[in-house]
Design an enzyme around this catalytic site. Structure first.
Site, PDB file in Angstrom:
ATOM      1  N   ASP A   1       1.275   3.590   0.159  1.00  0.00           N
ATOM      2  CA  ASP A   1       1.720   3.547   0.024  1.00  0.00           C
ATOM      3  C   ASP A   1       3.219   3.887   0.301  1.00  0.00           C
ATOM      4  O   ASP A   1       2.412   4.484   1.302  1.00  0.00           O
ATOM      5  CB  ASP A   1       1.943   4.842  -1.234  1.00  0.00           C
ATOM      6  CG  ASP A   1       1.289   4.710  -2.285  1.00  0.00           C
ATOM      7  OD1 ASP A   1       0.465   4.051  -2.263  1.00  0.00           O
ATOM      8  OD2 ASP A   1       0.583   5.886  -3.227  1.00  0.00           O
TER       9      ASP A   1
ATOM     10  N   ASP B   1       0.207   2.621 -16.552  1.00  0.00           N
ATOM     11  CA  ASP B   1       0.161   3.945 -15.590  1.00  0.00           C
ATOM     12  C   ASP B   1       1.053   4.639 -16.330  1.00  0.00           C
ATOM     13  O   ASP B   1       1.750   5.202 -16.779  1.00  0.00           O
ATOM     14  CB  ASP B   1       1.442   4.315 -14.298  1.00  0.00           C
ATOM     15  CG  ASP B   1       1.110   2.722 -13.649  1.00  0.00           C
ATOM     16  OD1 ASP B   1       0.351   2.750 -12.995  1.00  0.00           O
ATOM     17  OD2 ASP B   1       2.377   2.372 -13.030  1.00  0.00           O
TER      18      ASP B   1
END
Length: 229
Positions: free
Chosen positions: A14, A132
């Site tokens: 990330d 998500d």
């Protein structure tokens, strides 16, 4: 033993700005790990045995803008690991630019959920739809907004459109090392979608538990960063 699991383990890289980070429950102001240079991290994961890397451009996810040049660098750094790229993909053109830069797959959430069919038609196996989830609702725009879709409705929409693979993230577990949401993953996997599960994974034992739910792979961030330290 991470990469000897019965399902594929995909390390997450990330990136916020130019730095690899791990966030707590997707909150941009709650950085819980700073692994450093993303290219170095990608290389370390590949050297440890990773066959595929999951790259998230956090800036792109929040603002909507892809960085093919960073994907190109990471794809090179992670060789021979393959790369799936996400964050900021708002159009088929964005997705195709990342694939041209070296990504094997692209992960699309916000832009694909209204109608996944064009994405499935244009990209086939190269597209993964991001689901998500927080409190049963799929989030969008880098997890900052509700989509208005329940997880059941989103899954039904993906299956009807011909999507074959979904990335299912339990937002409340992400970056917490609290364990995966096995019930959520089981529900999505029961639809027939190939599920990449993320959020809260602590140990290889958690990966094996996800395998029993029918998940195809586990995306692991903080626990793998710690294991390499």
């Amino acid at each position: 033993m991470w990469f000897a699991s019965s399902i594929e383990v995909i390390p997450a890289v990330d990136v916020l700005g130019e730095e690899a980070v791990r966030l707590h429950q997707g909150a941009y102001d709650e950085v819980v790990e700073r692994p450093g240079d993303p290219l170095s991290l990608a290389s370390r994961f590949a050297a440890a045995g990773a066959q595929r890397l999951h790259f998230v451009d956090l800036d792109g996810a929040r603002s909507g803008g892809v960085r093919p040049e960073l994907v190109r660098l990471l794809a090179h750094a992670g060789a021979p690991a393959r790369l799936q790229a996400s964050g900021g993909i708002r159009s088929l053109g964005d997705a195709q630019a990342l694939l041209a830069a070296g990504a094997e797959r692209v992960v699309v959430g916000t832009a694909a959920l209204p109608d996944p069919a064009p994405w499935a038609s244009a990209l086939g196996e190269a597209v993964v739809v991001a689901l998500d989830v927080r409190d049963g609702i799929v989030r969008s725009a880098g997890w900052t907004r509700g989509s208005g879709l329940s997880i059941a409705a989103a899954v039904e929409r993906c299956v009807a459109a011909g999507i074959t693979r979904a990335l299912c993230t339990a937002i409340d577990r992400d970056g917490t090392l609290a364990g995966p949401d096995l019930e959520l993953v089981s529900v999505v996997a029961a639809s027939g979608l190939h599920v990449l599960a993320a959020g809260g994974i602590r140990t290889p034992g958690d990966v094996e538990a996800l395998a029993e739910t029918g998940a195809e792979a586990a995306i692991v961030g903080r626990a793998l960063v710690n294991a390499l330290s």
